[in-house]
Write an enzyme that holds these catalytic residues in place. Structure first.
Site, short mmCIF file in Angstrom:
data_model
loop_
_atom_site.label_atom_id
_atom_site.label_comp_id
_atom_site.label_asym_id
_atom_site.label_seq_id
_atom_site.Cartn_x
_atom_site.Cartn_y
_atom_site.Cartn_z
N CYS A 167 0.82 -1.23 0.00
CA CYS A 167 0.00 0.00 0.00
C CYS A 167 0.85 1.27 0.00
CB CYS A 167 -0.95 -0.01 1.20
SG CYS A 167 -1.99 -1.47 1.25
N LYS A 202 -10.17 5.86 4.00
CA LYS A 202 -11.54 5.50 4.38
C LYS A 202 -12.56 5.97 3.36
CE LYS A 202 -14.82 4.48 5.32
NZ LYS A 202 -15.73 3.40 5.53
N HIS A 214 -9.11 3.51 -1.53
CA HIS A 214 -7.77 2.95 -1.34
C HIS A 214 -7.39 2.01 -2.48
CE1 HIS A 214 -4.16 1.67 0.49
NE2 HIS A 214 -4.61 0.70 1.26
#
Lengths: 145, 386
Positions: free
Chosen positions: B84, B326, B330
């Site tokens: 990520c 959120k 993502h």
């Protein structure tokens, strides 16, 4: 037969070679370094600390401390049933690993720092073949961590 | 002198039906290049953050395929895969290339396609960003890990975390509602967060970031190129990165503490100098952990820091004004540069309804992967208005 040999591993392991049938019960298999005395998980062909190849497989301590826990209710990986209690356990000797938890219905059954002990469980059903995969899990037990 | 950001590109995040990484990646790259006012031929090197494209059989040469769409070829192009944190690590490479003097202009990009991909493939991509052989294989998921961390935190500090987790979700959704590029552009109430299904105790669905598609791009140039090129270049003060080390407790992000410490030391800046922060809230618990790790509040104090409203857009330390992972969404390979885009807009006073008054210094923290319960990679970038 599993009944005759309770210490045997009941079937194929999700993590090949991760468990052995020790006389006093199943044990997680880690590595032990003959050069620097490090123990580690998983077992590897050389020591991740001193890089020596003088390593051998060793049965890791069956008891440890519960360091963190949850119950996964959704978004589990394919082949894992929910609810899926799981957490991080630190074995005696400070090896930390992720593991399913056994004998845990909800998080109220868990507490950080509680003693846990290794059990071998059916942890995964292969979504394609339907085959059961076995592996290590930890169960809260009485006593000191 | 510090390299400057001359242009940013950021596609809509969400379910980009019928589009693959090449389509929306090129759109982000085009936007960044056009905004920089540089001829595309000035770009000498490119780095692209991406995790899943090769495994999903979309494309392995993802950066080259994207750049073909904007007429850029011949130059060195490198894919950066760091879970990520892939695109903040791509930015780090681009900044290093410029800072070293090897190139005058570099492009950093990030792309990810996560919707429309079979769930088991997407879950496998995610689980594979752990120690896959003994963690992913045994059923570890990222939300499971964040749930574990939340319970460890609660037990250690004796603080209920659920009210703060819910406040983070409500705040980030409110910010996402003001972000026309966000995956979720709607506010949610605390009641609806608490009514959403449990994912991994104590985390509910609305405490967790979604799987999104999206692309991002940033043009980085040496300061002499920047002069006269863009009216308001933004200066890259530092990009620091660190990786996993064993031993620290699960209720704190010691890696991010260490990386942030390096960034503060290198720049002579500290938490009190920051006007706006984007940080890695893959789950709401990430926001609590990283508020502490970045020194925005005391250890064990994140829940009250959040509940007192300090991280709101009009609070004294606005966090995730974009909506965060959120609500902005993502797409894992694109997230790091999405944080950078938001900071650039804030520092140029172009953030519209999300604008933080007087924003001059911004910090982005991006995390990637996990090994044995600890963050595998963390990056900290500090940007300043010129």
């Amino acid at each position: 037969m599993v009944e005759d040999h309770p210490n045997d591993i009941p079937g194929p392991l999700v993590v090949p070679g991760s468990l052995s049938a020790a006389p006093d019960g199943p044990a997680l298999v880690g590595g032990a370094c003959g050069a620097c005395s490090n123990t580690f998980f998983p077992a590897t062909e050389f020591c991740p600390q001193c890089l020596s190849t003088a390593v051998c497989e060793t049965n890791l301590p069956r008891r440890g401390t519960l360091e963190a826990y949850t119950v996964v209710e959704a978004g589990a990986q394919p082949g894992f049933e929910t609810p899926f209690p799981c957490g991080f356990v630190t074995l005696e000797g400070s090896i930390r690993l992720f593991a399913p938890l056994s004998g845990v219905d909800d998080v109220d059954d868990c507490e950080t720092g509680a003693p846990v002990e290794l059990v071998v469980e059916a942890v995964r059903t292969d979504p394609e073949t339907g085959e059961t995969g076995y592996g290590h899990a930890f169960e809260p037990v009485e006593g000191d961590a | 002198m510090s390299p400057a950001i001359l242009g940013v590109g950021h596609t809509r995040f969400g379910e980009l039906d019928g589009e693959d990484v090449t389509d929306f990646g090129a759109r982000a790259a085009r936007e960044a290049v056009l905004e920089s006012n540089l001829d595309p031929g000035r770009i000498e090197e490119a780095y692209v953050g991406n995790v899943g494209s090769a495994a999903q059989i979309q494309t392995g040469s993802v950066g080259q395929a994207i750049l073909r769409g904007v007429g850029i070829g011949s130059i060195p192009v490198t894919r950066v895969e760091n879970a990520c944190s892939s695109s903040s690590c791509a930015l780090r490479e681009a900044v290093r290339a410029v800072r070293s003097g090897d190139v005058a202009v570099a492009l950093a990009m990030g792309v990810e396609k996560m919707t429309g991909v079979p769930t088991d493939v997407a879950m496998g991509d995610m689980a594979g960003t752990s120690y896959a052989a003994v963690e992913g294989a045994m059923g570890m998921t990222f939300m499971g890990m964040y749930g574990c961390v939340a319970n460890a935190y609660r037990d250690h500090y004796g603080t209920e975390v659920e009210p703060a987790l819910t406040r983070v979700a409500v705040k980030n959704h409110a910010n996402g509602a003001a972000n026309p590029l966000a995956h979720f552009q709607r506010s949610v109430s605390a009641g609806s967060v608490r009514a959403s299904p449990v994912v991994a105790d104590p985390l509910r669905l609305y405490h967790c970031s979604p799987m999104s598609d999206g692309g991002t791009a940033v043009v980085v140039a040496a300061d002499d190129v920047a002069e006269g090129c863009h009216e308001t270049p933004v200066s890259v003060e530092t990009v620091r990165m660190g990786t996993w080390s064993p031993g620290s407790p699960l209720y704190r992000d010691a890696l991010t503490e260490s990386v942030a410490g390096d960034a503060y030391e290198q720049t002579g800046l500290g938490p009190d100098d920051l006007d706006v922060v984007e940080l890695h809230d893959a789950a709401a618990m990430g926001e609590l952990l990283r508020c502490e790790a970045l020194g925005l509040c005391d250890d064990g104090g994140a829940a009250s820091f959040v509940l007192e409203g300090h991280t709101a857009r009009d609070g004294r330390m606005p966090v995730n004004t974009s909506g965060g992972l959120k609500a902005r969404g993502h797409p894992i390979g694109a997230t790091g540069l999405a944080q950078i885009c938001e900071l650039v807009w804030q520092l140029r006073v172009e953030a519209g309804p999300r604008q933080v008054d007087g924003a001059e210094v911004g910090l982005a923290q991006n995390a990637g992967g996990s090994l044995f319960g600890k963050t595998a990679t963390s990056t900290v970038t500090i940007l300043a208005a010129s």
